[in-house]
Design a protein around this motif. Structure first.
Motif, PDB file in Angstrom:
ATOM      1  N   MET A 137      13.581  67.340  18.247  1.00  0.00           N
ATOM      2  CA  MET A 137      13.423  66.091  17.898  1.00  0.00           C
ATOM      3  C   MET A 137      11.911  65.919  18.797  1.00  0.00           C
ATOM      4  O   MET A 137      11.833  66.238  19.838  1.00  0.00           O
ATOM      5  N   SER A 138      10.895  65.510  18.175  1.00  0.00           N
ATOM      6  CA  SER A 138       9.525  65.289  18.831  1.00  0.00           C
ATOM      7  C   SER A 138       9.371  63.850  18.997  1.00  0.00           C
ATOM      8  O   SER A 138       9.345  62.937  17.839  1.00  0.00           O
ATOM      9  N   LEU A 139       8.917  63.191  20.091  1.00  0.00           N
ATOM     10  CA  LEU A 139       8.439  61.854  20.162  1.00  0.00           C
ATOM     11  C   LEU A 139       7.133  61.609  19.794  1.00  0.00           C
ATOM     12  O   LEU A 139       6.353  62.429  20.246  1.00  0.00           O
ATOM     13  N   PRO A 140       6.731  60.330  19.763  1.00  0.00           N
ATOM     14  CA  PRO A 140       5.577  60.221  19.395  1.00  0.00           C
ATOM     15  C   PRO A 140       4.923  60.354  20.770  1.00  0.00           C
ATOM     16  O   PRO A 140       3.344  60.913  20.816  1.00  0.00           O
ATOM     17  N   SER A 141       5.058  60.027  21.910  1.00  0.00           N
ATOM     18  CA  SER A 141       4.437  60.151  22.960  1.00  0.00           C
ATOM     19  C   SER A 141       4.423  61.665  23.321  1.00  0.00           C
ATOM     20  O   SER A 141       3.328  62.077  23.964  1.00  0.00           O
ATOM     21  N   GLU A 142       5.096  62.375  22.928  1.00  0.00           N
ATOM     22  CA  GLU A 142       5.225  63.766  23.181  1.00  0.00           C
ATOM     23  C   GLU A 142       4.082  64.522  22.335  1.00  0.00           C
ATOM     24  O   GLU A 142       3.203  65.418  22.851  1.00  0.00           O
ATOM     25  N   GLN A 143       4.021  63.890  21.138  1.00  0.00           N
ATOM     26  CA  GLN A 143       3.071  64.401  20.120  1.00  0.00           C
ATOM     27  C   GLN A 143       1.635  64.049  20.643  1.00  0.00           C
ATOM     28  O   GLN A 143       0.624  64.645  20.682  1.00  0.00           O
ATOM     29  N   ASN A 144       1.554  62.679  21.262  1.00  0.00           N
ATOM     30  CA  ASN A 144       0.238  62.343  21.759  1.00  0.00           C
ATOM     31  C   ASN A 144      -0.090  63.096  22.866  1.00  0.00           C
ATOM     32  O   ASN A 144      -1.329  63.373  23.059  1.00  0.00           O
ATOM     33  N   TRP A 145       0.767  63.410  23.705  1.00  0.00           N
ATOM     34  CA  TRP A 145       0.479  64.396  24.793  1.00  0.00           C
ATOM     35  C   TRP A 145      -0.116  65.760  24.348  1.00  0.00           C
ATOM     36  O   TRP A 145      -1.146  66.126  24.720  1.00  0.00           O
ATOM     37  N   LEU A 146       0.532  66.219  23.460  1.00  0.00           N
ATOM     38  CA  LEU A 146      -0.031  67.585  22.719  1.00  0.00           C
ATOM     39  C   LEU A 146      -1.344  67.379  22.197  1.00  0.00           C
ATOM     40  O   LEU A 146      -2.240  68.203  22.310  1.00  0.00           O
ATOM     41  N   VAL A 147      -1.591  66.574  21.356  1.00  0.00           N
ATOM     42  CA  VAL A 147      -3.086  66.031  21.031  1.00  0.00           C
ATOM     43  C   VAL A 147      -4.034  66.110  22.210  1.00  0.00           C
ATOM     44  O   VAL A 147      -4.935  66.879  22.225  1.00  0.00           O
ATOM     45  N   LEU A 148      -3.499  65.245  23.331  1.00  0.00           N
ATOM     46  CA  LEU A 148      -4.713  64.940  24.397  1.00  0.00           C
ATOM     47  C   LEU A 148      -4.762  66.288  25.047  1.00  0.00           C
ATOM     48  O   LEU A 148      -5.938  66.818  25.722  1.00  0.00           O
ATOM     49  N   ASN A 149      -3.696  67.017  25.101  1.00  0.00           N
ATOM     50  CA  ASN A 149      -3.756  68.383  25.815  1.00  0.00           C
ATOM     51  C   ASN A 149      -4.686  69.339  25.145  1.00  0.00           C
ATOM     52  O   ASN A 149      -5.399  70.113  25.777  1.00  0.00           O
ATOM     53  N   HIS A 150      -4.562  69.484  23.712  1.00  0.00           N
ATOM     54  CA  HIS A 150      -5.582  70.272  22.923  1.00  0.00           C
ATOM     55  C   HIS A 150      -6.830  69.690  23.161  1.00  0.00           C
ATOM     56  O   HIS A 150      -8.012  70.462  23.106  1.00  0.00           O
ATOM     57  N   LEU A 151      -6.954  68.384  23.270  1.00  0.00           N
ATOM     58  CA  LEU A 151      -8.435  67.856  23.343  1.00  0.00           C
ATOM     59  C   LEU A 151      -9.076  68.140  24.764  1.00  0.00           C
ATOM     60  O   LEU A 151     -10.207  68.699  24.876  1.00  0.00           O
ATOM     61  N   ILE A 152      -8.166  68.209  25.645  1.00  0.00           N
ATOM     62  CA  ILE A 152      -8.557  68.804  27.005  1.00  0.00           C
ATOM     63  C   ILE A 152      -9.153  70.078  27.001  1.00  0.00           C
ATOM     64  O   ILE A 152     -10.297  70.556  27.603  1.00  0.00           O
ATOM     65  N   THR A 153      -8.348  70.931  26.208  1.00  0.00           N
ATOM     66  CA  THR A 153      -8.647  72.195  26.496  1.00  0.00           C
ATOM     67  C   THR A 153      -9.954  72.594  25.414  1.00  0.00           C
ATOM     68  O   THR A 153     -10.899  73.572  25.943  1.00  0.00           O
ATOM     69  N   ASP A 154     -10.168  71.958  24.445  1.00  0.00           N
ATOM     70  CA  ASP A 154     -11.430  71.995  23.480  1.00  0.00           C
ATOM     71  C   ASP A 154     -12.657  71.642  24.302  1.00  0.00           C
ATOM     72  O   ASP A 154     -13.510  72.434  24.126  1.00  0.00           O
ATOM     73  N   LEU A 155     -12.265  70.330  25.061  1.00  0.00           N
ATOM     74  CA  LEU A 155     -13.663  69.833  25.793  1.00  0.00           C
ATOM     75  C   LEU A 155     -14.110  70.725  26.829  1.00  0.00           C
ATOM     76  O   LEU A 155     -15.137  71.283  27.165  1.00  0.00           O
ATOM     77  N   ASN A 156     -12.983  71.372  27.634  1.00  0.00           N
ATOM     78  CA  ASN A 156     -13.389  72.617  28.618  1.00  0.00           C
ATOM     79  C   ASN A 156     -13.906  73.654  28.057  1.00  0.00           C
ATOM     80  O   ASN A 156     -14.833  74.156  28.520  1.00  0.00           O
ATOM     81  N   LYS A 157     -13.563  74.318  26.891  1.00  0.00           N
ATOM     82  CA  LYS A 157     -14.160  75.293  25.909  1.00  0.00           C
ATOM     83  C   LYS A 157     -15.721  75.130  25.984  1.00  0.00           C
ATOM     84  O   LYS A 157     -16.328  76.032  25.982  1.00  0.00           O
ATOM     85  N   LYS A 158     -15.919  73.829  25.204  1.00  0.00           N
ATOM     86  CA  LYS A 158     -17.256  73.383  25.096  1.00  0.00           C
ATOM     87  C   LYS A 158     -18.198  73.095  26.206  1.00  0.00           C
ATOM     88  O   LYS A 158     -19.233  72.870  26.129  1.00  0.00           O
ATOM     89  N   GLY A 159     -17.441  73.270  27.493  1.00  0.00           N
ATOM     90  CA  GLY A 159     -18.340  72.981  28.854  1.00  0.00           C
ATOM     91  C   GLY A 159     -18.440  71.645  29.208  1.00  0.00           C
ATOM     92  O   GLY A 159     -19.108  71.487  30.334  1.00  0.00           O
ATOM     93  N   TYR A 160     -17.355  70.798  28.887  1.00  0.00           N
ATOM     94  CA  TYR A 160     -17.672  69.315  29.266  1.00  0.00           C
ATOM     95  C   TYR A 160     -16.486  69.305  30.643  1.00  0.00           C
ATOM     96  O   TYR A 160     -15.690  70.118  30.883  1.00  0.00           O
ATOM     97  N   ASP A 161     -17.164  68.299  31.439  1.00  0.00           N
ATOM     98  CA  ASP A 161     -16.479  68.224  32.631  1.00  0.00           C
ATOM     99  C   ASP A 161     -15.420  67.032  32.560  1.00  0.00           C
ATOM    100  O   ASP A 161     -15.474  66.077  32.380  1.00  0.00           O
ATOM    101  N   VAL A 162     -14.073  67.646  32.501  1.00  0.00           N
ATOM    102  CA  VAL A 162     -12.940  66.479  32.322  1.00  0.00           C
ATOM    103  C   VAL A 162     -12.678  66.264  33.743  1.00  0.00           C
ATOM    104  O   VAL A 162     -12.392  67.099  34.726  1.00  0.00           O
TER     105      VAL A 162
END
Length: 177
Positions: free
Chosen positions: A1-26
């Motif tokens: 079972m996946s909670l909405p907050s768990e999925q939200n966390w996953l999306v944000l985690n992927h966004l952090i990874t993508d921003l870092n790859k693109k050279g942005y300072d998180v």
């Protein structure tokens, strides 16, 4: 079972990874905060009826909202299309869709971890003398469980657990020598 907050966390985690790859300072505080949020969500999933864990999940969701705002502000520098992609994923999550899957973990979680206590887990390369670990655990007021010869779980109050884990850190150095 996946909670909405768990999925939200996953999306944000992927966004952090993508921003870092693109050279942005998180901001440096976001990654540790994401780790704490993940722990709160996992704890809640183990016992969704525990009042303390319900409160922790609510706090975790508020933290996710704050992080989301920060990350989307950074993402705006990449352009509207980029932001829209991530907003679309977040909207799908709010509708209850499972957008991402969690990677399969080798970690095992105890279903009977005492509520209100923090858990630490150590996996060593070589078996360790039980007496040494028990001595440190007793000295710091920790509950100790041996999963096998090399995997140890410790339960206790956060400050005591930190001290106990720090003391056991020397075991890692001994194994490398």
């Amino acid at each position: 079972m996946s909670l909405p907050s768990e999925q939200n966390w996953l999306v944000l985690n992927h966004l952090i990874t993508d921003l870092n790859k693109k050279g942005y300072d998180v901001p440096s505080g976001i990654n540790p905060e994401m780790g704490l949020i993940r722990s709160s969500i996992s704890s809640y999933k183990r016992d969704p009826s525990h009042p303390e864990l319900i409160n922790e999940l609510a706090k975790a969701e508020m933290s996710l909202n704050n992080i989301q705002g920060t990350l989307l502000t950074i993402a705006e520098e990449e352009g509207d299309e980029y932001v829209d992609h991530w907003l679309d994923l977040l909207k799908r999550v709010m509708k209850g869709e499972e957008v991402f899957e969690f990677a399969k973990s080798r970690s095992k979680f105890l279903a009977n971890t005492p509520p209100g206590l923090i858990t630490g887990r150590i996996t060593l390369a070589d078996p360790l003398a039980e007496e040494r670990v028990q001595e440190i655990a007793e000295w710091n007021g920790l509950i100790i469980e041996f999963e096998d010869d090399t995997t140890i779980q410790l339960h206790g109050d956060k400050p005591d657990l930190k001290v106990g884990l720090r003391e056991m850190g020397s075991f890692f150095l001994e194994q490398q020598g």
